[in-house]
Scaffold this motif. Sequence first.
Motif, PDB file in Angstrom:
ATOM      1  N   GLY A  40     -70.175  13.991 -38.613  1.00  0.00           N
ATOM      2  CA  GLY A  40     -70.456  13.657 -40.002  1.00  0.00           C
ATOM      3  C   GLY A  40     -69.687  14.503 -40.987  1.00  0.00           C
ATOM      4  N   SER A  41     -70.234  14.633 -42.187  1.00  0.00           N
ATOM      5  CA  SER A  41     -69.561  15.329 -43.281  1.00  0.00           C
ATOM      6  C   SER A  41     -69.280  16.785 -42.920  1.00  0.00           C
ATOM      7  CB  SER A  41     -70.422  15.286 -44.543  1.00  0.00           C
ATOM      8  OG  SER A  41     -70.741  13.961 -44.910  1.00  0.00           O
ATOM      9  N   LYS A  42     -68.136  17.265 -43.359  1.00  0.00           N
ATOM     10  CA  LYS A  42     -67.798  18.663 -43.156  1.00  0.00           C
ATOM     11  C   LYS A  42     -68.765  19.531 -43.963  1.00  0.00           C
ATOM     12  CE  LYS A  42     -63.933  21.885 -43.555  1.00  0.00           C
ATOM     13  NZ  LYS A  42     -62.547  22.067 -44.050  1.00  0.00           N
ATOM     14  N   ASN A  43     -69.296  20.575 -43.325  1.00  0.00           N
ATOM     15  CA  ASN A  43     -70.272  21.467 -43.952  1.00  0.00           C
ATOM     16  C   ASN A  43     -71.521  20.701 -44.412  1.00  0.00           C
ATOM     17  OD1 ASN A  43     -68.494  23.697 -43.693  1.00  0.00           O
ATOM     18  ND2 ASN A  43     -67.455  23.087 -45.583  1.00  0.00           N
ATOM     19  N   GLY A  44     -71.873  19.663 -43.670  1.00  0.00           N
ATOM     20  CA  GLY A  44     -73.010  18.841 -44.058  1.00  0.00           C
ATOM     21  C   GLY A  44     -74.344  19.300 -43.503  1.00  0.00           C
ATOM     22  N   GLY A  45     -74.345  20.295 -42.606  1.00  0.00           N
ATOM     23  CA  GLY A  45     -75.597  20.810 -42.065  1.00  0.00           C
ATOM     24  C   GLY A  45     -75.874  20.451 -40.623  1.00  0.00           C
ATOM     25  N   LYS A  46     -74.857  19.989 -39.889  1.00  0.00           N
ATOM     26  CA  LYS A  46     -75.054  19.578 -38.488  1.00  0.00           C
ATOM     27  C   LYS A  46     -75.522  20.746 -37.624  1.00  0.00           C
ATOM     28  CE  LYS A  46     -70.778  18.139 -38.246  1.00  0.00           C
ATOM     29  NZ  LYS A  46     -70.387  18.350 -39.663  1.00  0.00           N
ATOM     30  N   THR A  47     -74.845  21.877 -37.746  1.00  0.00           N
ATOM     31  CA  THR A  47     -75.182  23.047 -36.927  1.00  0.00           C
ATOM     32  C   THR A  47     -76.591  23.532 -37.232  1.00  0.00           C
ATOM     33  OG1 THR A  47     -72.844  23.703 -36.932  1.00  0.00           O
ATOM     34  CG2 THR A  47     -74.447  25.353 -36.238  1.00  0.00           C
ATOM     35  N   THR A  48     -76.971  23.514 -38.503  1.00  0.00           N
ATOM     36  CA  THR A  48     -78.312  23.954 -38.896  1.00  0.00           C
ATOM     37  C   THR A  48     -79.383  23.111 -38.225  1.00  0.00           C
ATOM     38  OG1 THR A  48     -77.521  24.724 -41.056  1.00  0.00           O
ATOM     39  CG2 THR A  48     -79.882  24.274 -40.849  1.00  0.00           C
ATOM     40  N   ILE A  49     -79.177  21.809 -38.180  1.00  0.00           N
ATOM     41  CA  ILE A  49     -80.148  20.902 -37.551  1.00  0.00           C
ATOM     42  C   ILE A  49     -80.261  21.190 -36.058  1.00  0.00           C
ATOM     43  CG2 ILE A  49     -80.660  18.491 -37.006  1.00  0.00           C
ATOM     44  CD1 ILE A  49     -79.265  17.729 -39.637  1.00  0.00           C
ATOM     45  N   ILE A  50     -79.123  21.411 -35.394  1.00  0.00           N
ATOM     46  CA  ILE A  50     -79.136  21.702 -33.964  1.00  0.00           C
ATOM     47  C   ILE A  50     -79.888  23.001 -33.689  1.00  0.00           C
ATOM     48  CG2 ILE A  50     -77.701  22.298 -31.970  1.00  0.00           C
ATOM     49  CD1 ILE A  50     -75.541  20.461 -33.098  1.00  0.00           C
ATOM     50  N   LEU A  51     -79.613  24.038 -34.462  1.00  0.00           N
ATOM     51  CA  LEU A  51     -80.263  25.329 -34.257  1.00  0.00           C
ATOM     52  C   LEU A  51     -81.768  25.242 -34.474  1.00  0.00           C
ATOM     53  CD1 LEU A  51     -77.698  27.754 -35.976  1.00  0.00           C
ATOM     54  CD2 LEU A  51     -78.069  27.408 -33.519  1.00  0.00           C
TER      55      LEU A  51
END
Length: 340
Positions: A40-51
């Motif tokens: 998805g969007s760059k710096n959109g929060g993907k890593t935060t959701i996974i963590l």
Amino acid sequence: MPKAGDTLWDIARDEVEKRENNGDDGKRVEVWEKSVLFMGSKNGGKTTIILRCLEREEVPKPTLVLEYTFGRRARRHNAPKDIAHFWEIGGGTSLLELIRIPITVNNIRSFAVVLVLDLSKPNELWMTMENLLQATRNHVNKILAKLEKTDPEVAGEIKQKMQNNLQRDHPDYDLVDPFPIPLVIIGSKYDIFHFTSKSEALLLKARALINHLAFGYDRSKSVSVDHSKPLFIPAGLDSLSQIGPPPTSDSNIGKMRANTPLELWKKVFEKTFPPRSFSDLQDSKDPAQDSQYAEYEVDVMRAQKNQVCACSAIALHSQEFEQYKKNASKSWKEMDFDPD
């Protein structure tokens, strides 16, 4: 228990081998193994959701290329833990070709996609969604085409499973072309549009949804289609009639050429938020130069290779220059110069 020196792949393999273990009742307990791709969007929060899904208290770092991690959950006490493989593609739409790495013939039956779109960047939103979903659909369709030749029963099972998300009596049944594998679309940074932050509650809801995809937890039964509140719409529980036409005058709608309701919405959306060009969304930063991926041995060899390439280029340029002078000398001798 992981042993000293075990790699991530060793741990994952050991977990899968526990399929032969017995449960508390003496029966064989199968370990679930699922995969989820975040894009998805760059710096959109993907890593935060996974963590948050994995309950890891870490400061998220930007994902530049393709990253992998995994999580484990036990469905009951002393039972083998199920495994979920989490893949994340960084760079927005600049790394579409990497989609084919995590999605394979071997895991297609247990694969899901999570598309995270940054609501604070509406001028990039539609193009990001369109390019990523189309690239994923194309790749999955190629896999299904192969399966239809080698294992048609599995291919038919996958297609039927997605079709079942929409009941035959649904008003849009003939208009919808289901995505070939489970898909969740998350609009991130919703709290930016409100003076009171609701991000914590929304993250918990997203976490529950990801746990359903990754570990088979019960799916949330809540539904919210009120556009003045955060939307939460499970597959098949909305309709075009409920969504209604895009917010524009009837005269403007009549002038727009669209074959489907989605095309009409796209035209109205992009008229309000003119899209950035695809080239603008490409990430020109070289991941190899990023400090978070620094590895001394690899970096030293890369530097040596670059130096050899540079020397070869210089040598090549010298040879070309010498050849040029020889050719020029021949041509000068053949010329008739004016004696004056």
